[in-house]
Motif scaffolding. Structure first.
Motif, short mmCIF file in Angstrom:
data_model
loop_
_atom_site.label_atom_id
_atom_site.label_comp_id
_atom_site.label_asym_id
_atom_site.label_seq_id
_atom_site.Cartn_x
_atom_site.Cartn_y
_atom_site.Cartn_z
N PHE A 3 126.36 0.20 -55.74
CA PHE A 3 125.74 0.50 -57.10
C PHE A 3 124.79 1.55 -57.05
CE2 PHE A 3 127.08 -3.99 -57.37
CZ PHE A 3 127.62 -3.95 -58.63
N ALA A 4 125.08 2.79 -56.28
CA ALA A 4 124.24 3.89 -56.23
C ALA A 4 124.20 4.76 -57.37
CB ALA A 4 124.81 4.67 -54.85
N ASP A 5 125.30 4.47 -58.42
CA ASP A 5 125.28 5.31 -59.57
C ASP A 5 124.68 4.50 -60.67
OD1 ASP A 5 125.68 6.74 -61.78
OD2 ASP A 5 128.03 6.85 -61.38
N PRO A 6 123.58 4.79 -61.10
CA PRO A 6 122.87 3.77 -62.18
C PRO A 6 123.77 3.80 -63.63
CG PRO A 6 121.08 5.46 -61.45
CD PRO A 6 122.71 5.85 -60.94
N GLU A 7 124.61 4.84 -63.75
CA GLU A 7 125.54 4.61 -64.82
C GLU A 7 126.45 3.41 -64.64
OE1 GLU A 7 125.29 5.68 -68.00
OE2 GLU A 7 123.22 6.35 -67.19
N ARG A 8 127.04 3.50 -63.41
CA ARG A 8 128.04 2.48 -63.10
C ARG A 8 127.47 1.04 -63.21
NH1 ARG A 8 129.40 -0.78 -58.69
NH2 ARG A 8 131.90 -1.47 -58.95
N THR A 9 125.90 0.92 -62.62
CA THR A 9 125.52 -0.42 -62.56
C THR A 9 125.15 -0.87 -64.05
OG1 THR A 9 124.32 0.29 -60.48
CG2 THR A 9 123.29 -1.56 -61.87
N ARG A 10 124.77 0.12 -64.79
CA ARG A 10 124.41 -0.26 -66.34
C ARG A 10 125.72 -0.75 -66.71
NH1 ARG A 10 124.96 1.79 -71.08
NH2 ARG A 10 125.48 3.91 -70.18
N ALA A 11 126.87 0.01 -66.62
CA ALA A 11 128.06 -0.39 -67.30
C ALA A 11 128.73 -1.88 -66.71
CB ALA A 11 129.43 0.58 -66.77
N VAL A 12 128.62 -2.22 -65.61
CA VAL A 12 128.81 -3.47 -65.03
C VAL A 12 128.02 -4.61 -65.61
CG1 VAL A 12 128.87 -4.92 -62.88
CG2 VAL A 12 129.72 -2.70 -62.77
N LEU A 13 126.81 -4.52 -65.72
CA LEU A 13 125.63 -5.22 -66.18
C LEU A 13 126.12 -5.67 -67.37
CD1 LEU A 13 122.61 -4.65 -63.97
CD2 LEU A 13 124.33 -6.37 -63.59
N VAL A 19 119.12 -2.91 -69.40
CA VAL A 19 119.17 -2.58 -68.18
C VAL A 19 118.74 -1.20 -67.75
CG1 VAL A 19 121.09 -2.23 -66.58
CG2 VAL A 19 121.54 -3.80 -68.04
N VAL A 20 117.69 -1.12 -66.64
CA VAL A 20 117.32 -0.02 -66.12
C VAL A 20 117.22 0.08 -64.69
CG1 VAL A 20 114.81 1.04 -66.09
CG2 VAL A 20 115.40 -0.28 -68.28
N SER A 21 117.29 1.14 -64.27
CA SER A 21 117.33 1.49 -62.83
C SER A 21 116.19 2.45 -62.41
CB SER A 21 118.64 2.00 -62.35
OG SER A 21 119.87 1.18 -62.51
N THR A 22 115.18 1.85 -61.53
CA THR A 22 114.14 2.34 -61.34
C THR A 22 114.07 3.04 -59.77
OG1 THR A 22 112.93 1.40 -62.91
CG2 THR A 22 111.64 2.56 -61.36
N ALA A 82 115.62 2.71 -52.85
CA ALA A 82 116.50 1.90 -53.22
C ALA A 82 116.38 2.03 -54.86
CB ALA A 82 116.02 0.43 -52.71
N TRP A 83 117.38 1.35 -55.44
CA TRP A 83 117.01 1.14 -57.18
C TRP A 83 116.69 -0.27 -57.21
CZ3 TRP A 83 117.29 5.43 -59.85
CH2 TRP A 83 118.06 6.39 -59.37
N LEU A 84 115.64 -0.34 -57.84
CA LEU A 84 115.11 -1.60 -58.74
C LEU A 84 115.80 -1.75 -60.08
CD1 LEU A 84 113.29 -4.09 -58.64
CD2 LEU A 84 111.51 -2.74 -59.81
N VAL A 85 116.89 -2.55 -60.07
CA VAL A 85 117.67 -2.83 -61.39
C VAL A 85 117.16 -3.79 -61.99
CG1 VAL A 85 119.89 -3.05 -62.28
CG2 VAL A 85 119.38 -1.67 -60.25
N THR A 86 116.88 -3.98 -63.36
CA THR A 86 116.36 -4.95 -64.20
C THR A 86 117.15 -5.05 -65.55
OG1 THR A 86 114.86 -3.56 -65.29
CG2 THR A 86 114.01 -4.92 -63.23
N GLY A 87 117.38 -6.14 -65.79
CA GLY A 87 118.09 -6.50 -67.04
C GLY A 87 117.73 -8.00 -67.79
N ARG A 88 118.24 -8.23 -68.84
CA ARG A 88 117.86 -9.38 -69.44
C ARG A 88 119.08 -10.12 -70.12
NH1 ARG A 88 116.64 -10.33 -74.82
NH2 ARG A 88 116.76 -8.19 -75.16
N ARG A 89 119.29 -11.42 -70.19
CA ARG A 89 120.17 -12.09 -70.76
C ARG A 89 119.80 -12.09 -72.32
NH1 ARG A 89 122.79 -18.37 -70.18
NH2 ARG A 89 123.76 -18.20 -72.35
#
Length: 272
Positions: free
Chosen positions: A180-190, A198-201, A264-271
């Protein structure tokens, strides 16, 4: 344990990998514990917290001190045994062994799902995060830490020193610890799993790897992925890799410890 689909990871975390983490719980917490605050700052008193890939359970226990309840779920029997022993006096903590991708969480049973470097090895990450989403109440929050790319980091410098002799931890397809090092991939998965906002900081913290260079080099060489690759080459090549590792750690030795600056990436999101 409930049904498992991530069989390769289950074998690793109930074998040498899990046993090494369990027997070195304090050492791994010294490596990763500096990142705890980024997640704990998001915990409120009324939260029911789900800790994904809870391992030896420190984050779960710290979250429970701030929350209504905390549940840690992990594949690893050895680490869960350590977690339960250390949580014996913590009444609002429980642990369950299971595969997060298919674990039967109660629908809407949690307000916040967190993870400290426990989400990078899912066999099907979309399915796993969709199951976590189902476990969150509407509006429930997700927050996890995952590794950045190694390039340009202290850890990348250390592992890079072994590159002439051993494969790197991340596969050519991006799998492995930095999946999950690529924030764009992380956002796509989530997003596919049903999360919004979805935000990666990028965040940083000190990581203590040993009391001195020889100690840190031994510890890293015994870490599952490195140990595996050392076992795949001849003895002379393995010795060269460990020598390169030892030399690469020298600039990071301080009077009290070998300390690397971790990213690290701190990844946050919401249902929704």
């Amino acid at each position: 344990m409930t049904g498992i689909v991530n069989t390769a990871q289950a074998a690793a975390w109930n074998g040498y990998e899990g046993e090494h983490w369990a027997s070195n719980a304090d050492r791994y917490d010294a490596v990763n514990g500096g990142f705890n605050g980024f997640l704990l700052d998001l915990v409120s008193a009324e939260d029911r917290v789900l800790d994904i890939g809870s391992g030896n359970g420190l984050l779960t226990r710290l979250a429970a001190a701030r929350a209504r309840t905390a549940l840690g779920v992990d594949l690893s029997g050895p680490m869960l045994a350590t977690a339960r022993k250390r949580a014996a006096e913590v009444p609002n903590v429980t642990y369950e062994q299971g595969d997060v991708q298919v674990h039967p969480f109660p629908d809407g049973g949690f307000d916040l799902a967190v993870s400290r470097f426990g989400v990078m090895f899912f066999a099907d990450p979309v399915a796993a995060f969709a199951n976590v989403r189902r476990a969150l109440r509407p509006g429930g929050r997700l927050a996890f830490l995952c590794m950045t790319a190694l390039a340009g980091t202290d850890l990348g410098r250390v592992f890079g020193a072994m590159a002439p002799f051993l494969p790197q931890p991340t596969g050519p397809d991006g799998s492995g610890p930095t999946s999950f090092a690529d924030p764009e991939r992380t956002r796509a998965v989530l997003t596919e799993a049903g999360f919004e906002d979805v935000v990666s900081t990028r965040v940083e913290a000190d990581q203590v790897w040993g009391r001195d260079v020889p100690d840190a080099a031994r510890f890293i060489a015994d870490w599952g992925p490195v140990r595996h690759h050392l076992g795949q080459v001849d003895e002379a090549t393995a010795a060269k890799a460990v020598a390169a590792l030892t030399e690469a750690l020298q600039p990071f030795e301080h009077p009290d410890a070998v300390r690397l600056r971790g990213a690290a990436w701190l990844v946050t999101g919401r249902r929704s």
